[in-house]
Design a protein around this motif. Structure first.
Motif, PDB file in Angstrom:
ATOM      1  N   PHE A   9      14.581  30.090  12.474  1.00 34.85           N
ATOM      2  CA  PHE A   9      14.908  31.496  12.255  1.00 34.85           C
ATOM      3  C   PHE A   9      15.351  31.721  10.810  1.00 34.85           C
ATOM      4  O   PHE A   9      15.915  30.834  10.164  1.00 34.85           O
ATOM      5  N   LYS A  10      15.086  32.908  10.352  1.00 34.53           N
ATOM      6  CA  LYS A  10      15.546  33.332   9.032  1.00 34.53           C
ATOM      7  C   LYS A  10      17.052  33.117   8.935  1.00 34.53           C
ATOM      8  O   LYS A  10      17.803  33.449   9.867  1.00 34.53           O
ATOM      9  N   GLY A  11      17.482  32.539   7.812  1.00 33.58           N
ATOM     10  CA  GLY A  11      18.901  32.286   7.619  1.00 33.58           C
ATOM     11  C   GLY A  11      19.374  30.923   8.102  1.00 33.58           C
ATOM     12  O   GLY A  11      20.475  30.480   7.755  1.00 33.58           O
ATOM     13  N   ALA A  12      18.547  30.248   8.875  1.00 30.09           N
ATOM     14  CA  ALA A  12      18.900  28.922   9.385  1.00 30.09           C
ATOM     15  C   ALA A  12      18.565  27.863   8.336  1.00 30.09           C
ATOM     16  O   ALA A  12      17.718  28.089   7.466  1.00 30.09           O
ATOM     17  N   PRO A  13      19.208  26.699   8.421  1.00 29.54           N
ATOM     18  CA  PRO A  13      18.868  25.626   7.481  1.00 29.54           C
ATOM     19  C   PRO A  13      17.512  25.006   7.822  1.00 29.54           C
ATOM     20  O   PRO A  13      17.078  25.007   8.984  1.00 29.54           O
ATOM     21  N   VAL A  14      16.876  24.491   6.780  1.00 27.66           N
ATOM     22  CA  VAL A  14      15.553  23.884   6.930  1.00 27.66           C
ATOM     23  C   VAL A  14      15.598  22.472   6.374  1.00 27.66           C
ATOM     24  O   VAL A  14      16.184  22.231   5.311  1.00 27.66           O
ATOM     25  N   GLU A  15      14.975  21.551   7.111  1.00 26.06           N
ATOM     26  CA  GLU A  15      14.784  20.204   6.592  1.00 26.06           C
ATOM     27  C   GLU A  15      13.388  19.734   6.965  1.00 26.06           C
ATOM     28  O   GLU A  15      13.066  19.606   8.149  1.00 26.06           O
ATOM     29  N   LEU A  16      12.569  19.490   5.977  1.00 27.88           N
ATOM     30  CA  LEU A  16      11.217  18.965   6.192  1.00 27.88           C
ATOM     31  C   LEU A  16      11.245  17.477   5.848  1.00 27.88           C
ATOM     32  O   LEU A  16      11.600  17.098   4.731  1.00 27.88           O
ATOM     33  N   LYS A  17      10.860  16.664   6.809  1.00 25.52           N
ATOM     34  CA  LYS A  17      11.006  15.232   6.634  1.00 25.52           C
ATOM     35  C   LYS A  17       9.808  14.583   5.935  1.00 25.52           C
ATOM     36  O   LYS A  17       8.662  14.976   6.145  1.00 25.52           O
ATOM     37  N   CYS A  18      10.142  13.598   5.099  1.00 24.30           N
ATOM     38  CA  CYS A  18       9.108  12.831   4.411  1.00 24.30           C
ATOM     39  C   CYS A  18       9.615  11.392   4.269  1.00 24.30           C
ATOM     40  O   CYS A  18      10.700  11.163   3.726  1.00 24.30           O
ATOM     41  N   ASN A  19       8.837  10.460   4.738  1.00 21.06           N
ATOM     42  CA  ASN A  19       9.126   9.047   4.534  1.00 21.06           C
ATOM     43  C   ASN A  19       7.951   8.400   3.815  1.00 21.06           C
ATOM     44  O   ASN A  19       6.802   8.819   3.993  1.00 21.06           O
ATOM     45  N   TYR A  20       8.242   7.406   3.016  1.00 16.91           N
ATOM     46  CA  TYR A  20       7.174   6.787   2.242  1.00 16.91           C
ATOM     47  C   TYR A  20       7.237   5.273   2.335  1.00 16.91           C
ATOM     48  O   TYR A  20       8.242   4.683   2.723  1.00 16.91           O
ATOM     49  N   SER A  21       6.129   4.684   1.948  1.00 18.62           N
ATOM     50  CA  SER A  21       6.030   3.241   1.873  1.00 18.62           C
ATOM     51  C   SER A  21       5.417   2.889   0.530  1.00 18.62           C
ATOM     52  O   SER A  21       4.306   3.358   0.206  1.00 18.62           O
ATOM     53  N   TYR A  22       6.154   2.149  -0.264  1.00 14.44           N
ATOM     54  CA  TYR A  22       5.642   1.724  -1.572  1.00 14.44           C
ATOM     55  C   TYR A  22       6.504   0.596  -2.093  1.00 14.44           C
ATOM     56  O   TYR A  22       7.716   0.682  -2.080  1.00 14.44           O
TER      57      TYR A  22
ATOM     58  N   ALA B 256       0.842  -1.203   0.000  1.00 15.65           N
ATOM     59  CA  ALA B 256       0.000   0.000   0.000  1.00 15.65           C
ATOM     60  C   ALA B 256       0.874   1.249   0.000  1.00 15.65           C
ATOM     61  O   ALA B 256       1.977   1.245   0.526  1.00 15.65           O
ATOM     62  N   GLN B 257       0.351   2.284  -0.620  1.00 18.23           N
ATOM     63  CA  GLN B 257       1.069   3.557  -0.650  1.00 18.23           C
ATOM     64  C   GLN B 257       0.845   4.314   0.648  1.00 18.23           C
ATOM     65  O   GLN B 257      -0.284   4.392   1.125  1.00 18.23           O
ATOM     66  N   ARG B 258       1.887   4.877   1.195  1.00 14.96           N
ATOM     67  CA  ARG B 258       1.750   5.701   2.389  1.00 14.96           C
ATOM     68  C   ARG B 258       2.840   6.747   2.399  1.00 14.96           C
ATOM     69  O   ARG B 258       3.976   6.480   2.024  1.00 14.96           O
ATOM     70  N   VAL B 259       2.475   7.950   2.840  1.00 14.71           N
ATOM     71  CA  VAL B 259       3.429   9.047   2.982  1.00 14.71           C
ATOM     72  C   VAL B 259       3.327   9.578   4.405  1.00 14.71           C
ATOM     73  O   VAL B 259       2.229   9.893   4.871  1.00 14.71           O
ATOM     74  N   THR B 260       4.457   9.686   5.068  1.00 12.62           N
ATOM     75  CA  THR B 260       4.483  10.141   6.456  1.00 12.62           C
ATOM     76  C   THR B 260       5.320  11.412   6.583  1.00 12.62           C
ATOM     77  O   THR B 260       6.485  11.436   6.171  1.00 12.62           O
ATOM     78  N   GLN B 261       4.710  12.431   7.125  1.00 12.43           N
ATOM     79  CA  GLN B 261       5.423  13.659   7.466  1.00 12.43           C
ATOM     80  C   GLN B 261       5.313  13.798   8.981  1.00 12.43           C
ATOM     81  O   GLN B 261       4.259  14.134   9.497  1.00 12.43           O
ATOM     82  N   PRO B 262       6.382  13.523   9.697  1.00 15.50           N
ATOM     83  CA  PRO B 262       6.280  13.415  11.158  1.00 15.50           C
ATOM     84  C   PRO B 262       6.067  14.737  11.881  1.00 15.50           C
ATOM     85  O   PRO B 262       5.582  14.751  13.005  1.00 15.50           O
TER      86      PRO B 262
END
Lengths: 111, 116
Positions: free
Chosen positions: A14-27, A1-7
């Motif tokens: 803060f402005k200027g800081a690094p950003v990481e948005l997490k995404c894990n999937y199942s397929y 089954a397809q699944r997408v997880t954004q925890p």
């Protein structure tokens, strides 16, 4: 089954800081992965897709099949990056399959 | 118009009534999707039309929900005997599927349904 997880429901940096948005999937195949973004008072729109391998608005995302992840990254956040971000998955290049979305992460950039 | 158009933009109805939501996709787009977005939650897949293929209805939450599409044009999502938990924004999106690749989704502004 397809699944997408954004925890993370909310990510605040803060402005200027690094950003990481997490995404894990199942397929169980070779999926296509996307990031969609919704800015305030605008429609949901495509930000980038893994097959394009390009940087959009300074954002990049690499498909890691071993970890089944497709995290969205930007080295220096800007205030205009504040928005709702959705990771999405489709069932592959030759499959006429549906596109499903994760639950979304609200990114808030503090000045 | 150039974009995906949805109507009505807002609908308030009483529990037990039927509602019909409409989506006009971008001309020439073969794929059309319906999603539901409850308050504070993500996009929940409902149904997917692709050309002349049988629609993927795997996301419809109950038999009160149905959707139709005429050729590659307008689609309607019908909710019968509405319940309060049906309150949500219903989003429609269309795409041009080129070859084997999944096309970019173009979204409408959504129809906000409130069931009292």
């Amino acid at each position: 089954a397809q699944r997408v997880t954004q925890p993370e429901k909310l990510l605040s940096v803060f402005k200027g800081a690094p950003v990481e948005l997490k995404c894990n999937y199942s397929y169980s195949g070779s999926p296509e992965l996307f990031w969609y973004v919704q800015y305030s008072r605008q429609r949901l729109q495509l930000l980038l897709r893994h097959i394009s391998r390009e940087s959009i608005k300074g954002f990049t995302a690499d498909l890691n099949k071993g970890e089944t992840s497709f995290h969205l990254k930007k080295p220096f956040a800007q205030e205009e990056d504040s928005a709702m971000y959705y990771c999405a998955l489709s069932g592959g290049y030759s499959s006429a399959s549906k596109i499903i979305f994760g639950s979304g992460t609200r990114l808030s950039i503090r000045p | 118009g150039a974009g995906v158009s949805q109507s009505p933009s807002n609908k308030v109805t009483e529990k037990g009534k039927d509602v019909e939501l409409r989506c006009d996709p971008i001309s020439g787009h073969t794929a059309l999707y319906w999603y539901r977005q409850r308050l504070g939650q993500g996009l929940e897949f409902l149904i997917y039309f692709q050309g002349n293929s049988a629609p993927d209805k795997s996301g419809l939450p109950s038999d009160r929900f149905s959707a139709e599409r005429t050729g590659e044009s307008v689609s309607t999502l019908t909710i019968q005997r509405t319940q309060q938990e049906d309150s949500a924004v219903y989003l429609c999106a269309s795409s041009l599927r080129a070859g084997g690749n999944t096309g970019e989704l173009f979204f409408g502004e959504g129809s906000r349904l409130t069931v009292l």
